[in-house]
Write a protein that holds these residues in place. Sequence first.
Motif, short mmCIF file in Angstrom:
data_model
loop_
_atom_site.label_atom_id
_atom_site.label_comp_id
_atom_site.label_asym_id
_atom_site.label_seq_id
_atom_site.Cartn_x
_atom_site.Cartn_y
_atom_site.Cartn_z
N GLN A 1 23.59 45.04 5.74
CA GLN A 1 24.79 44.61 5.02
C GLN A 1 24.99 43.10 5.06
O GLN A 1 25.51 42.53 4.09
CB GLN A 1 26.02 45.30 5.62
N GLN A 2 24.53 42.44 6.13
CA GLN A 2 24.83 41.03 6.29
C GLN A 2 23.66 40.13 5.90
O GLN A 2 23.87 39.12 5.23
CB GLN A 2 25.23 40.75 7.75
N GLU A 3 22.45 40.47 6.32
CA GLU A 3 21.32 39.56 6.15
C GLU A 3 20.27 40.04 5.17
O GLU A 3 19.49 39.24 4.66
CB GLU A 3 20.66 39.31 7.52
N LEU A 4 20.21 41.34 4.91
CA LEU A 4 19.20 41.87 3.99
C LEU A 4 19.85 42.56 2.81
O LEU A 4 19.26 43.46 2.19
CB LEU A 4 18.30 42.86 4.74
N GLN A 5 21.04 42.12 2.49
CA GLN A 5 21.72 42.72 1.35
C GLN A 5 21.03 42.32 0.05
O GLN A 5 20.71 41.16 -0.17
CB GLN A 5 23.19 42.29 1.33
N GLY A 6 20.80 43.28 -0.80
CA GLY A 6 20.16 43.02 -2.09
C GLY A 6 18.65 43.15 -2.07
O GLY A 6 18.00 42.96 -3.11
N ILE A 7 18.02 43.43 -0.91
CA ILE A 7 16.57 43.63 -0.85
C ILE A 7 16.25 44.95 -1.54
O ILE A 7 16.72 46.01 -1.14
CB ILE A 7 16.08 43.63 0.61
N HIS A 8 15.42 44.87 -2.56
CA HIS A 8 15.17 46.05 -3.38
C HIS A 8 14.44 47.14 -2.60
O HIS A 8 14.69 48.33 -2.81
CB HIS A 8 14.35 45.62 -4.61
N SER A 9 13.53 46.74 -1.75
CA SER A 9 12.73 47.72 -1.02
C SER A 9 13.55 48.50 -0.02
O SER A 9 13.14 49.57 0.43
CB SER A 9 11.56 47.03 -0.31
N PHE A 10 14.74 47.97 0.36
CA PHE A 10 15.58 48.65 1.33
C PHE A 10 16.80 49.29 0.67
O PHE A 10 17.79 49.58 1.35
CB PHE A 10 16.08 47.65 2.39
N ARG A 11 16.75 49.52 -0.60
CA ARG A 11 17.93 50.02 -1.30
C ARG A 11 18.31 51.44 -0.87
O ARG A 11 19.48 51.84 -0.96
CB ARG A 11 17.70 49.97 -2.81
N HIS A 12 17.33 52.22 -0.40
CA HIS A 12 17.62 53.59 0.03
C HIS A 12 17.71 53.72 1.55
O HIS A 12 18.02 54.81 2.05
CB HIS A 12 16.53 54.55 -0.47
N LEU A 13 17.45 52.65 2.26
CA LEU A 13 17.40 52.75 3.73
C LEU A 13 18.78 53.04 4.31
O LEU A 13 18.90 53.80 5.28
CB LEU A 13 16.84 51.45 4.33
N GLY A 14 19.82 52.45 3.74
CA GLY A 14 21.17 52.68 4.27
C GLY A 14 21.56 54.14 4.21
O GLY A 14 22.05 54.72 5.20
N SER A 15 21.34 54.78 3.06
CA SER A 15 21.67 56.21 2.94
C SER A 15 20.80 57.05 3.86
O SER A 15 21.26 58.05 4.44
CB SER A 15 21.51 56.66 1.49
N GLN A 16 19.52 56.65 4.01
CA GLN A 16 18.65 57.40 4.92
C GLN A 16 19.14 57.29 6.36
O GLN A 16 19.10 58.28 7.11
CB GLN A 16 17.22 56.86 4.81
N LEU A 17 19.60 56.12 6.75
CA LEU A 17 20.13 55.96 8.11
C LEU A 17 21.41 56.78 8.30
O LEU A 17 21.63 57.32 9.39
CB LEU A 17 20.38 54.49 8.40
N CYS A 18 22.23 56.84 7.26
CA CYS A 18 23.44 57.66 7.36
C CYS A 18 23.09 59.14 7.56
O CYS A 18 23.70 59.84 8.39
CB CYS A 18 24.32 57.49 6.12
N GLU A 19 22.12 59.62 6.80
CA GLU A 19 21.69 61.00 6.97
C GLU A 19 21.09 61.21 8.36
O GLU A 19 21.31 62.25 9.00
CB GLU A 19 20.67 61.36 5.89
#
Length: 937
Positions: free
Chosen positions: A288-306
Amino acid sequence: MTTASPRYARRVLGKLLPSGDFMQWHQATVLHQCLSQTAVMLSSKRKWTPPNAFDLCSHCLMCVPRNLQAIPITKEHFALYQQEIAPREKVHERCKNVCTPTDTFDRTLLHTHDKSRTDLEQVPKIFMKPDFALEDSLTFNAVLPWSHFSTAGGKGNRDAASSKLLQEKLSHYLDIVEVNIAHQISLRSEAFFHAMTSQHELQDYLRKTSQAVKLLREKISKIDKVMCEGSLRVLRLSLTRNNCIKAYNKLKLMATVHQTQPTVQLLLSTSEFVGALDLIATTQEVLQQELQGIHSFRHLGSQLCELEKLIDKMMIAEFSTYARNDLNRPLEDDCQILEEERLVSLVFGLLKQRKLNFYEIYGDEMIVTAKNIIKQCVVNTVSQIEEIDTEVVVKLADQMRMMNFPQWFDLLKNIFSKFTIFLKRIKATLNSIRSVVFLVLDKNQKNRDLEDTLQKNSTKDSTVDTEVAYLTHEGMFISDAFGEGDLPSVAADTTSQRNTSPNSEPCSSDSVSEPECTTDSSSSKEQTSSSVTPGGVEMMISDDMKLTDLELVRLANNIQELLYNASDICHDRSVKFLMARAKDGFLEKLNSNEFVALSRLMEGFILDTEQICGRKSMSLRGALQSQANRFVNRFHEERKTKLSLLLDNERWKQAEVPAEFQDLVDSVSDGRISLPEKKTAATEERKPAEFLIVEGQKYATVGTVLLLIRIILEYCQCVDNIPSITTDMLTRLSDLLKYFNSRSCQLVLGAGALQVVGLKTITTKNLALSSRCLQLIVHYIPIIRAHFEARLQPKQFSMLRHFDHIMKDYHDHIAEISAKLVAIMDSLFDKLLSKYEVKAPVPSACFRNICKQMAKMHEAIYDLLPEEQTQMLFLRINASYKLHLKRQLAHLNVVNDGGPLNGLVTSDVAFYTGNLQALKGLNNLDLNMAEIWEQKR
């Protein structure tokens, strides 16, 4: 004149002519163009093309483009035009006032103006309209009637002549306009050529300026190459290097984030749920703070939530497994916590995820385990008893009911011991969980205290920052302004924290600046502190625990309540176990010793659970009280029935006192109200005594009263063994004492023993023995009262009034017996003295008979009653005797006159007095026989 000439002339003359002349000239120009194109079209007989609206005039708002003619015109559209024209108009008016034209010029100009006006008046007004547009069908038909262009029908020469006439007319209008235009140009030719000359001078000046600018640029370029290019290149390369380092650090951070999921899987494989959750939280913060907008990590946040939700389920399942393993361990004396580090990690992870109802899982496991403990104990005990055939008796409850009391008692003792260890383990586990909750609560409190401290120092910090900024601006070193002891403490603390932070990593040698090498450590803003649980387990508590103090306190209370519930569960299961055994009336059939043993076992277990859990559980105590009440009822009914049978068979004769009863009485005199132990050989060799010695006094008693004393002591000892039945036992004992009093009164005073036992008569000896037995019971009533008073609650002292009532009833009964003995002699005196005659011989037969009956009375009661009571009884008898003798003497008119009759009476009375005082114990009795004579008035 070409088409371009009028346009160029208009642009030049528009700046040179006055506003009024310009407007007139402008209209003429427009008319000229229109007429010119119309004439050309007519001569060439081709389609007419209207003039370009933008070629008409670039300064007049009256010439509007075709595509804008439909827009409504307001005052705002002329605002810009008025702003541009207003200064020019002021200059024009000022010039008119200063430079007045000559009369010749005015006359010439006026004449020319009039002539031009006269010529232009020949042109139709339609060409002068501001909205003149040939694309308008009405305007086009008015200027060029269609009849002049119609070729259909072949109308001949007349139409051709009309067309030629129209062409000539328009040509004439065109000539007028061109002449006017030429005339205007000729009037301003000098100004026109002057403007052209000024234009050439301006172009020369611009050319020189351009050359100077080019030369200046060349010099600046040389200076840039010599003095600036190298330095700027160094700065540019430095910026590029910093950008590369940032990109490198960002790539390193991306590589680290990319390894989050494998690392989380590795942590989960070792049940490191807290570490996995911290890693997920840190990664999400970095995303959210340093890698926001990185295209390759666009699904990582939802994966971490799951993944976080999966960890929640895994932690709950793991805690359920832990609770099952912890509670189902072999119940030995070991009360250590099972894998305390694992428990602390699980609890901390559940708190971090706000899963605050995890303790309910432990509570459910407690219920299941408590059932299994009883079941396993019963199975183990039944398997060791050969008399129980498990193949024939299948149900476990039926197998348990086949046990005798010792077997069942040992089983219950085993269950209670298992439950005690079970509760100790639960307490240790729950205390460990509560310690984690309190550590988090303490951490929150410390954070608030730290925030309050920082807030209080904010004013001081702002003052120091201002001074430091001033000194830095003035070019001084901070160390020159502050001594080492004067440095701000907050700044020192900040520096020490920066240098000693456990989360920071040392900068690499190729780093440019400190902020660039702290990307990894600054990605997470969590602060952690180390805490140690009471069990010695160290854990790290982070500041991201979003739990309020109220939630933590409520959770701690719920965990403590869970310990209370564990005690209630054990008590409830024990009650069900007791009720299952009591279905066939087993507990009600227990004798006193067995029930006392059972009661003591249950009371011990209740006290142990209260000591472990810190709160009373009422279910087992209530069951014990219920069974105790049934036991009391049976106990009382058995003894009351026994007493009733004894009384119904009592012949009211003095009984010998066995040595055991004398020992029993002696133990009570020593302050111990308890039943004697089993007979010893020495006791059996001792002969029974004639009297019962109680505190130095002899009590002649019957066998029923001896057994009643033993029964009374059984009641008292039962109260000592089962304190919960004190009030019931007091009521039952009061009822027993009242029953003995009333029944003995019926049998002796009421002569009921004549029918029940078959006695011929109720003798004075029976009455005296009954009175002495009652006195023996009265002697023990205060002792019994004190015994119960010491075991009652202050609010229950009112129940002691039963003993006061019983005491009064017993004294009344004893008084009635004494009155009965006096009444017996009274009736005898009445019978004998009513026939008394004063005559010889002396002593008379009446007095001999009276003395004989008095001797028999004394012989009957003297060994039974104490000497004082015997004397008091004979004083009352003597008073009755004197009353009857006095009445008889008054009837015989015998007075104390010293006569013969008086002498005879005196001799008889002396005989009576001598015989009475000769009886044992009555020698000092004051008979006061002078009262038999009537007093002289």
